[in-house]
Design a protein around this motif. Structure first.
Motif, PDB file in Angstrom:
ATOM      1  N   THR A   1      10.986 -23.337 -18.710  1.00  0.00           N
ATOM      2  CA  THR A   1      10.631 -22.700 -19.984  1.00  0.00           C
ATOM      3  C   THR A   1      11.010 -23.579 -21.171  1.00  0.00           C
ATOM      4  OG1 THR A   1      12.763 -21.544 -20.156  1.00  0.00           O
ATOM      5  CG2 THR A   1      10.983 -20.422 -18.970  1.00  0.00           C
ATOM      6  N   GLY A   2      11.504 -24.781 -20.912  1.00  0.00           N
ATOM      7  CA  GLY A   2      11.959 -25.664 -21.983  1.00  0.00           C
ATOM      8  C   GLY A   2      10.832 -26.448 -22.640  1.00  0.00           C
ATOM      9  N   GLN A   3      11.217 -27.282 -23.590  1.00  0.00           N
ATOM     10  CA  GLN A   3      10.249 -28.058 -24.360  1.00  0.00           C
ATOM     11  C   GLN A   3      10.041 -29.474 -23.813  1.00  0.00           C
ATOM     12  OE1 GLN A   3       8.504 -26.600 -26.938  1.00  0.00           O
ATOM     13  NE2 GLN A   3       9.595 -24.791 -26.169  1.00  0.00           N
ATOM     14  N   GLU A   4      10.937 -29.923 -22.943  1.00  0.00           N
ATOM     15  CA  GLU A   4      10.828 -31.283 -22.408  1.00  0.00           C
ATOM     16  C   GLU A   4       9.680 -31.367 -21.397  1.00  0.00           C
ATOM     17  OE1 GLU A   4      12.518 -33.785 -23.544  1.00  0.00           O
ATOM     18  OE2 GLU A   4      13.725 -32.536 -24.873  1.00  0.00           O
ATOM     19  N   ARG A   5       9.061 -32.558 -21.331  1.00  0.00           N
ATOM     20  CA  ARG A   5       7.950 -32.796 -20.412  1.00  0.00           C
ATOM     21  C   ARG A   5       8.262 -34.013 -19.540  1.00  0.00           C
ATOM     22  NH1 ARG A   5       7.561 -28.567 -22.014  1.00  0.00           N
ATOM     23  NH2 ARG A   5       5.856 -27.481 -23.084  1.00  0.00           N
ATOM     24  N   TYR A   6       7.755 -33.967 -18.299  1.00  0.00           N
ATOM     25  CA  TYR A   6       8.082 -35.003 -17.322  1.00  0.00           C
ATOM     26  C   TYR A   6       6.811 -35.516 -16.648  1.00  0.00           C
ATOM     27  CZ  TYR A   6      12.488 -32.635 -18.101  1.00  0.00           C
ATOM     28  OH  TYR A   6      13.576 -32.064 -18.700  1.00  0.00           O
TER      29      TYR A   6
ATOM     30  N   PRO B   1       4.540 -22.809  -7.558  1.00  0.00           N
ATOM     31  CA  PRO B   1       4.119 -24.116  -8.088  1.00  0.00           C
ATOM     32  C   PRO B   1       3.517 -24.032  -9.484  1.00  0.00           C
ATOM     33  CG  PRO B   1       2.672 -23.382  -6.299  1.00  0.00           C
ATOM     34  CD  PRO B   1       3.869 -22.490  -6.297  1.00  0.00           C
ATOM     35  N   PHE B   2       2.979 -22.889  -9.835  1.00  0.00           N
ATOM     36  CA  PHE B   2       2.381 -22.749 -11.160  1.00  0.00           C
ATOM     37  C   PHE B   2       3.443 -22.820 -12.269  1.00  0.00           C
ATOM     38  CE2 PHE B   2      -0.627 -20.692  -8.304  1.00  0.00           C
ATOM     39  CZ  PHE B   2      -1.832 -21.266  -8.712  1.00  0.00           C
ATOM     40  N   LYS B   3       4.695 -22.480 -11.945  1.00  0.00           N
ATOM     41  CA  LYS B   3       5.759 -22.499 -12.943  1.00  0.00           C
ATOM     42  C   LYS B   3       6.058 -23.904 -13.452  1.00  0.00           C
ATOM     43  CE  LYS B   3       8.624 -19.812 -13.985  1.00  0.00           C
ATOM     44  NZ  LYS B   3       8.848 -19.045 -15.239  1.00  0.00           N
ATOM     45  N   TYR B   4       5.793 -24.911 -12.638  1.00  0.00           N
ATOM     46  CA  TYR B   4       6.158 -26.276 -13.006  1.00  0.00           C
ATOM     47  C   TYR B   4       5.111 -26.951 -13.901  1.00  0.00           C
ATOM     48  CZ  TYR B   4       9.380 -25.647  -9.101  1.00  0.00           C
ATOM     49  OH  TYR B   4      10.346 -25.173  -8.261  1.00  0.00           O
ATOM     50  N   LEU B   5       3.911 -26.400 -13.926  1.00  0.00           N
ATOM     51  CA  LEU B   5       2.822 -27.072 -14.623  1.00  0.00           C
ATOM     52  C   LEU B   5       3.093 -27.233 -16.113  1.00  0.00           C
ATOM     53  CD1 LEU B   5      -0.238 -25.379 -12.863  1.00  0.00           C
ATOM     54  CD2 LEU B   5       0.922 -27.543 -12.290  1.00  0.00           C
ATOM     55  N   SER B   6       3.757 -26.248 -16.721  1.00  0.00           N
ATOM     56  CA  SER B   6       3.973 -26.284 -18.175  1.00  0.00           C
ATOM     57  C   SER B   6       4.908 -27.418 -18.599  1.00  0.00           C
ATOM     58  CB  SER B   6       4.534 -24.943 -18.651  1.00  0.00           C
ATOM     59  OG  SER B   6       5.811 -24.702 -18.071  1.00  0.00           O
ATOM     60  N   VAL B   7       5.745 -27.922 -17.683  1.00  0.00           N
ATOM     61  CA  VAL B   7       6.668 -28.996 -18.059  1.00  0.00           C
ATOM     62  C   VAL B   7       6.238 -30.342 -17.486  1.00  0.00           C
ATOM     63  CG1 VAL B   7       8.676 -27.543 -18.473  1.00  0.00           C
ATOM     64  CG2 VAL B   7       8.226 -28.343 -16.157  1.00  0.00           C
ATOM     65  N   LEU B   8       5.027 -30.418 -16.927  1.00  0.00           N
ATOM     66  CA  LEU B   8       4.465 -31.690 -16.475  1.00  0.00           C
ATOM     67  C   LEU B   8       3.572 -32.269 -17.562  1.00  0.00           C
ATOM     68  CD1 LEU B   8       3.313 -31.239 -12.748  1.00  0.00           C
ATOM     69  CD2 LEU B   8       4.993 -32.888 -13.611  1.00  0.00           C
ATOM     70  N   ASN B   9       3.700 -33.555 -17.817  1.00  0.00           N
ATOM     71  CA  ASN B   9       2.785 -34.238 -18.719  1.00  0.00           C
ATOM     72  C   ASN B   9       1.378 -34.258 -18.126  1.00  0.00           C
ATOM     73  OD1 ASN B   9       4.383 -35.018 -20.952  1.00  0.00           O
ATOM     74  ND2 ASN B   9       5.314 -36.662 -19.766  1.00  0.00           N
ATOM     75  N   PRO B  10       0.353 -34.436 -18.937  1.00  0.00           N
ATOM     76  CA  PRO B  10      -1.007 -34.582 -18.400  1.00  0.00           C
ATOM     77  C   PRO B  10      -1.045 -35.692 -17.348  1.00  0.00           C
ATOM     78  CG  PRO B  10      -1.079 -34.338 -20.783  1.00  0.00           C
ATOM     79  CD  PRO B  10       0.373 -34.460 -20.422  1.00  0.00           C
ATOM     80  N   GLY B  11      -1.657 -35.380 -16.228  1.00  0.00           N
ATOM     81  CA  GLY B  11      -1.709 -36.353 -15.141  1.00  0.00           C
ATOM     82  C   GLY B  11      -0.426 -36.434 -14.325  1.00  0.00           C
ATOM     83  N   GLY B  12       0.544 -35.563 -14.627  1.00  0.00           N
ATOM     84  CA  GLY B  12       1.830 -35.604 -13.949  1.00  0.00           C
ATOM     85  C   GLY B  12       1.765 -35.071 -12.520  1.00  0.00           C
TER      86      GLY B  12
END
Length: 324
Positions: A208-213, A225-236
């Motif tokens: 739920t944070g603002q950082e992206r990986y 697995p859907f929970k992780y999508l918001s913190v993945l960069n495009p193409g991550g």
């Protein structure tokens, strides 16, 4: 020889230290005197017979694996016929999860093809802590995650064996920004092996944070697995190497759909034991890899240590030795 024997599924307390017959190597096999072994998730699951798929592979009513133990490091005692690469006195290490297990014993027979020579300067305690976790980390980060220099990496379950080796492998690749998720009691160790940021999962939900990986390596897989999508960069890429069975099935089921809809990848590592031990030896020789050791402990402590492993409180790899 002495060995920890598994007769029935259940509590780790029912494991027994017994005298059993010393094995004899068959053609292509090597008899290794085990100096050190470790506690792994395989052992935690095998002893309890849970989750259910363990019984599909290891016996439905009773375990067909008599002696647990997935990793081992030791010295070649004798060799069977047609063994070419090793001879008595050589020091070796291996993940023996596809060779019948047997690390919790004084001796084990291992196919020659499953063994790797220990590099100069590596102790048995260090060697035992490497094969299984390092292969999961390498195949998760490099093969599945396609980790590149300069990317941002997050490791969930960072204070165990995979995480503490994974951050060092990432650093060797050229990734310097690595966030680790675990309980706060492990933060000192995590920072010492190379994590630049640490998050206490009991206080903060990183999804739920603002950082992206760019890459997430998950050793716990306790979320959809859907929970992780918001913190993945495009193409991550999100990669799991193990965790809760329903979540792993979700990764397999929804992975292709997620990639099609979001252009982000969700992958599950299918481990290839010992595939990259030559690369591990290169990292060791370059001073870029050193396992974090919880222990070493004695063999008669294995039942207690498996329960300890199951609580998730261990730091790095839990190592057991035959040395008094």
């Amino acid at each position: 020889m002495k060995a920890i024997v598994l007769s029935n599924y259940g509590s780790p307390d029912q494991l027994e230290l017994k005298d059993i017959e010393k094995p004899i190597p068959k053609d292509g096999e090597v008899l290794v005197k085990v100096h050190a072994t470790t506690i792994n998730d395989w052992d935690w699951c095998l002893v309890r017979g849970s989750p259910f798929y363990i019984r599909l592979f290891c016996g439905w009513r009773k375990p067909n694996i008599r002696v647990p133990g997935v990793e081992m490091a030791g010295q070649v005692e004798t060799v069977g016929q047609n063994v070419i690469e090793f001879q008595p006195g050589d020091t070796v290490y291996s993940d023996i999860s596809e060779s019948g297990f047997g690390g919790f014993a004084e001796y084990v027979c291992v196919p020659e093809t499953a063994l790797a020579p220990m590099p100069e300067g590596m102790t048995f305690t260090e060697a035992a802590a490497i094969p299984h976790a390092a292969m999961l980390a390498i195949q998760g980060l490099i093969d599945a995650g396609q980790l590149q220099p300069g990317q941002r990496l997050l490791i969930n379950g960072a204070g165990g064996g995979v995480g503490t080796l994974g951050v060092q492998i990432a650093n060797a690749v050229g990734v310097q920004d690595v966030t680790g998720i675990d309980r706060a009691s492990k933060f000192t160790l995590m920072r010492s092996v190379g994590f630049t940021h640490t998050i206490d999962y009991t206080q903060t939900d990183f999804t739920t944070g603002q950082e992206r990986y760019d890459v997430i390596l998950d050793t716990k897989t306790n979320r959809s697995p859907f929970k992780y999508l918001s913190v993945l960069n495009p193409g991550g890429t999100y990669v799991t190497v193990g965790g809760l069975t329903p979540r792993l099935f979700q990764v397999l089921l929804f992975g292709p759909m997620i990639r099609w809809l979001t252009q982000k990848s969700v992958r599950l590592v299918s481990l290839r034991p010992n595939k990259d031990l030559a690369y591990v030896n290169e990292l060791w020789a370059a001073g870029q890899l050193k396992p974090a050791i919880d222990g070493p402990y004695s063999m008669n402590e294995v039942p207690r240590l498996i329960q300890y492993f199951g609580t998730g409180q261990h730091q790095g790899k839990v190592v057991v030795t035959h040395e008094s």
